[in-house]
Design a protein around this motif. Structure first.
Motif, PDB file in Angstrom:
ATOM      1  N   GLN A  31      44.688 -84.006  -7.623  1.00  0.00           N
ATOM      2  CA  GLN A  31      43.512 -83.139  -7.544  1.00  0.00           C
ATOM      3  C   GLN A  31      43.439 -82.179  -8.734  1.00  0.00           C
ATOM      4  O   GLN A  31      42.372 -81.976  -9.306  1.00  0.00           O
ATOM      5  N   GLY A  32      44.583 -81.607  -9.107  1.00  0.00           N
ATOM      6  CA  GLY A  32      44.609 -80.675 -10.237  1.00  0.00           C
ATOM      7  C   GLY A  32      44.149 -81.344 -11.518  1.00  0.00           C
ATOM      8  O   GLY A  32      43.326 -80.793 -12.260  1.00  0.00           O
ATOM      9  N   VAL A  33      44.663 -82.542 -11.777  1.00  0.00           N
ATOM     10  CA  VAL A  33      44.301 -83.252 -13.012  1.00  0.00           C
ATOM     11  C   VAL A  33      42.818 -83.639 -12.979  1.00  0.00           C
ATOM     12  O   VAL A  33      42.099 -83.466 -13.970  1.00  0.00           O
ATOM     13  N   VAL A  34      42.352 -84.117 -11.828  1.00  0.00           N
ATOM     14  CA  VAL A  34      40.931 -84.490 -11.712  1.00  0.00           C
ATOM     15  C   VAL A  34      40.060 -83.249 -11.946  1.00  0.00           C
ATOM     16  O   VAL A  34      39.054 -83.315 -12.656  1.00  0.00           O
ATOM     17  N   ASN A  35      40.459 -82.113 -11.377  1.00  0.00           N
ATOM     18  CA  ASN A  35      39.685 -80.874 -11.563  1.00  0.00           C
ATOM     19  C   ASN A  35      39.550 -80.512 -13.041  1.00  0.00           C
ATOM     20  O   ASN A  35      38.464 -80.194 -13.509  1.00  0.00           O
ATOM     21  N   VAL A  36      40.697 -80.533 -13.724  1.00  0.00           N
ATOM     22  CA  VAL A  36      40.684 -80.155 -15.144  1.00  0.00           C
ATOM     23  C   VAL A  36      39.737 -81.070 -15.908  1.00  0.00           C
ATOM     24  O   VAL A  36      38.870 -80.612 -16.661  1.00  0.00           O
ATOM     25  N   VAL A  37      39.871 -82.380 -15.677  1.00  0.00           N
ATOM     26  CA  VAL A  37      39.047 -83.322 -16.437  1.00  0.00           C
ATOM     27  C   VAL A  37      37.577 -83.186 -16.023  1.00  0.00           C
ATOM     28  O   VAL A  37      36.686 -83.252 -16.873  1.00  0.00           O
ATOM     29  N   TYR A  76      48.599 -81.262 -17.567  1.00  0.00           N
ATOM     30  CA  TYR A  76      47.301 -80.698 -17.947  1.00  0.00           C
ATOM     31  C   TYR A  76      47.050 -80.841 -19.449  1.00  0.00           C
ATOM     32  O   TYR A  76      45.921 -81.010 -19.873  1.00  0.00           O
ATOM     33  N   ARG A  77      48.130 -80.745 -20.179  1.00  0.00           N
ATOM     34  CA  ARG A  77      47.990 -80.912 -21.630  1.00  0.00           C
ATOM     35  C   ARG A  77      47.486 -82.331 -21.937  1.00  0.00           C
ATOM     36  O   ARG A  77      46.581 -82.533 -22.738  1.00  0.00           O
ATOM     37  N   ILE A  78      48.110 -83.299 -21.286  1.00  0.00           N
ATOM     38  CA  ILE A  78      47.686 -84.681 -21.476  1.00  0.00           C
ATOM     39  C   ILE A  78      46.248 -84.846 -20.975  1.00  0.00           C
ATOM     40  O   ILE A  78      45.410 -85.467 -21.624  1.00  0.00           O
ATOM     41  N   ALA A  79      45.955 -84.224 -19.812  1.00  0.00           N
ATOM     42  CA  ALA A  79      44.622 -84.366 -19.216  1.00  0.00           C
ATOM     43  C   ALA A  79      43.534 -83.795 -20.135  1.00  0.00           C
ATOM     44  O   ALA A  79      42.476 -84.416 -20.292  1.00  0.00           O
ATOM     45  N   THR A  80      43.804 -82.639 -20.756  1.00  0.00           N
ATOM     46  CA  THR A  80      42.773 -82.065 -21.639  1.00  0.00           C
ATOM     47  C   THR A  80      42.563 -82.953 -22.866  1.00  0.00           C
ATOM     48  O   THR A  80      41.431 -83.114 -23.332  1.00  0.00           O
ATOM     49  N   ASN A  81      43.631 -83.561 -23.353  1.00  0.00           N
ATOM     50  CA  ASN A  81      43.484 -84.468 -24.500  1.00  0.00           C
ATOM     51  C   ASN A  81      42.697 -85.715 -24.113  1.00  0.00           C
ATOM     52  O   ASN A  81      41.854 -86.186 -24.876  1.00  0.00           O
ATOM     53  N   VAL A  82      42.986 -86.233 -22.917  1.00  0.00           N
ATOM     54  CA  VAL A  82      42.244 -87.409 -22.444  1.00  0.00           C
ATOM     55  C   VAL A  82      40.773 -87.037 -22.270  1.00  0.00           C
ATOM     56  O   VAL A  82      39.877 -87.800 -22.656  1.00  0.00           O
ATOM     57  N   ALA A  83      40.517 -85.845 -21.718  1.00  0.00           N
ATOM     58  CA  ALA A  83      39.131 -85.408 -21.512  1.00  0.00           C
ATOM     59  C   ALA A  83      38.384 -85.339 -22.837  1.00  0.00           C
ATOM     60  O   ALA A  83      37.222 -85.748 -22.924  1.00  0.00           O
ATOM     61  N   ARG A  84      39.061 -84.837 -23.857  1.00  0.00           N
ATOM     62  CA  ARG A  84      38.425 -84.787 -25.187  1.00  0.00           C
ATOM     63  C   ARG A  84      38.053 -86.186 -25.658  1.00  0.00           C
ATOM     64  O   ARG A  84      36.967 -86.419 -26.183  1.00  0.00           O
ATOM     65  N   ASP A  85      39.007 -87.132 -25.470  1.00  0.00           N
ATOM     66  CA  ASP A  85      38.748 -88.519 -25.881  1.00  0.00           C
ATOM     67  C   ASP A  85      37.556 -89.074 -25.112  1.00  0.00           C
ATOM     68  O   ASP A  85      36.694 -89.746 -25.694  1.00  0.00           O
ATOM     69  N   VAL A  86      37.530 -88.817 -23.804  1.00  0.00           N
ATOM     70  CA  VAL A  86      36.448 -89.332 -22.966  1.00  0.00           C
ATOM     71  C   VAL A  86      35.113 -88.770 -23.436  1.00  0.00           C
ATOM     72  O   VAL A  86      34.135 -89.506 -23.590  1.00  0.00           O
ATOM     73  N   LEU A  87      35.096 -87.477 -23.709  1.00  0.00           N
ATOM     74  CA  LEU A  87      33.847 -86.850 -24.162  1.00  0.00           C
ATOM     75  C   LEU A  87      33.373 -87.459 -25.475  1.00  0.00           C
ATOM     76  O   LEU A  87      32.196 -87.721 -25.660  1.00  0.00           O
ATOM     77  N   ARG A  88      34.335 -87.687 -26.354  1.00  0.00           N
ATOM     78  CA  ARG A  88      34.004 -88.267 -27.663  1.00  0.00           C
ATOM     79  C   ARG A  88      33.400 -89.653 -27.471  1.00  0.00           C
ATOM     80  O   ARG A  88      32.416 -90.013 -28.081  1.00  0.00           O
ATOM     81  N   ARG A  89      34.044 -90.426 -26.568  1.00  0.00           N
ATOM     82  CA  ARG A  89      33.598 -91.798 -26.311  1.00  0.00           C
ATOM     83  C   ARG A  89      32.246 -91.814 -25.616  1.00  0.00           C
ATOM     84  O   ARG A  89      31.350 -92.559 -25.993  1.00  0.00           O
TER      85      ARG A  89
END
Lengths: 182, 203
Positions: A31-37, A76-89
């Motif tokens: 839930q925490g990771v999903v929230n952040v993303v 969370y660090r990994i999650a924020t990086n993944v979120a950035r990638d997702v946004l870029r994509r």
């Protein structure tokens, strides 16, 4: 304390390749990771896909994880990086402004005004630059301390303060009519 | 009235100010209406943001965990040889410390034996317990070597009067020091390499 010890055991087992233990960690932090993303990209479906991707990256790099920082912050660090990638994509294929309204799924009892306000808040958060948004999401939605945010994003505490100041100043301007109503 | 504390309000709101600054902000807030209003806005903003939480996940938790489990790649096992090499490398400082303790003990024991051997009683005792009777020229050579200074031997690197014991002791210490420094440098380089790779992968 007992929870922390149980989590440490799970981490050690998962580092040794125990998929079941890693599954338990996923269950704990899902839930925490999903929230952040979600707060980073503003869409439930995208957030779940990105959260899964974050956990897979975490699995790959778990043997190198050192318990200097809490496991949650490392995730969370990994999650924020993944979120950035997702946004870029996704920026190339999806207009984030047209993403489905999350609060509309709350049920028929959810008022239209509340839904509109929620939508405006979500849009305002998405308008922030990613760097400020990350700091804001980790502070406001995940309740991380300044030190934890600094460790998670690998930035000095002074930068955390300035990013939060900027994010809140911008949001106060963008959401001024709603803030007056409160 | 003291200077406005706008830049510290956010941290004050989050309870992240250190004692001295906290006192300063609190005192200022007592007398400044503008800053109180700004703080009120921050509090309202937090409340507004909380009104827009993330939706409950669309996938059931157990299904989410199962989906992640299915997508997990296999981990590459490290060969046992490489693992043993890694362990040996990590234990190198302990080995070097052991080598240093061993060499110091050896020199201490040798020094003590040499001292005992030079006494009349000790010399006779050693001659008696040695399994093979050694010629007198051998003992004379040992004695000469023990008393010789490096100046006599090499006249190259060290000061006059420095004995073999000191020379060997220093050489052992320098060798151990060089090994430790090399290990430290390679450890530092390895850490840098790992951190760089980790950041690249996490990004």
């Amino acid at each position: 304390m007992a929870v922390a010890e149980a989590e440490r055991d799970l981490i050690v087992k998962a580092q040794d390749g125990d998929r079941g233990a890693f599954g338990d960690l996923v269950h704990l932090h899902r839930q925490g990771v999903v929230n952040v993303v979600y707060h980073m990209c503003g869409d439930g479906h995208l957030a779940e896909d990105a959260a899964q991707e974050a956990f897979i990256r975490a699995w790959k790099h778990l043997p190198k994880y050192k318990p200097y920082a809490p496991f949650r912050n490392w995730l969370y660090r990994i999650a924020t990086n993944v979120a950035r990638d997702v946004l870029r994509r996704e920026r190339e294929t999806v207009d984030v402004e047209t993403l489905p309204l999350a609060t509309a799924k709350a049920g028929p009892e959810a008022s239209l005004v509340h839904a509109q306000r929620g939508e405006r808040v979500r849009a305002a958060v998405l308008e922030l630059p990613p760097a400020s948004r990350e700091a804001l999401v980790l502070r406001e939605y995940e309740g991380l301390s300044y030190q934890e945010i600094a460790d998670t994003l690998d930035i000095p505490i002074g930068t955390v303060m300035s990013r939060l100041n900027y994010a809140r100043k911008r949001l106060s301007e963008m959401l001024a009519p709603y803030l007056e109503e409160l | 009235m003291s200077e406005h504390v706008t830049e510290w309000l956010s941290a004050y709101h989050d309870g992240a100010l250190e004692e001295r600054r906290l006192r300063q902000v609190k005192l200022h807030l007592l007398e400044c209406e503008a800053c109180r209003a700004a703080l009120d806005t921050l509090q309202k903003l937090s409340a507004l943001l909380q009104e827009s939480p993330a939706p409950a996940t669309l996938t059931r938790p157990d299904r989410f965990v199962a989906q992640v489990g299915l997508r997990l790649p296999r981990r590459q096992e490290q060969p046992p040889g490489k693992r043993a090499l890694g362990l040996a490398w990590r234990l190198m400082p302990v080995g070097l410390l052991g080598a240093w303790v061993f060499s110091q003990t050896l020199f201490l024991v040798a020094k003590w034996l040499m001292w005992v051997w030079r006494t009349p009683v000790g010399g006779e005792y050693f001659a008696a317990i040695l399994p093979v009777a050694l010629p007198a020229s051998f003992w004379a050579g040992v004695s000469q070597l023990a008393d010789a200074s490096l100046l006599d031997v090499g006249r190259l690197f060290l000061q006059p009067g420095v004995g073999w014991e000191t020379f060997l002791q220093s050489a052992a210490l320098i060798l151990i020091g060089i090994c430790y420094c090399s290990w430290l440098a390679s450890w530092w380089a390895y850490r840098r390499h790992l951190q760089g790779r980790e950041l690249k992968i996490e990004n």
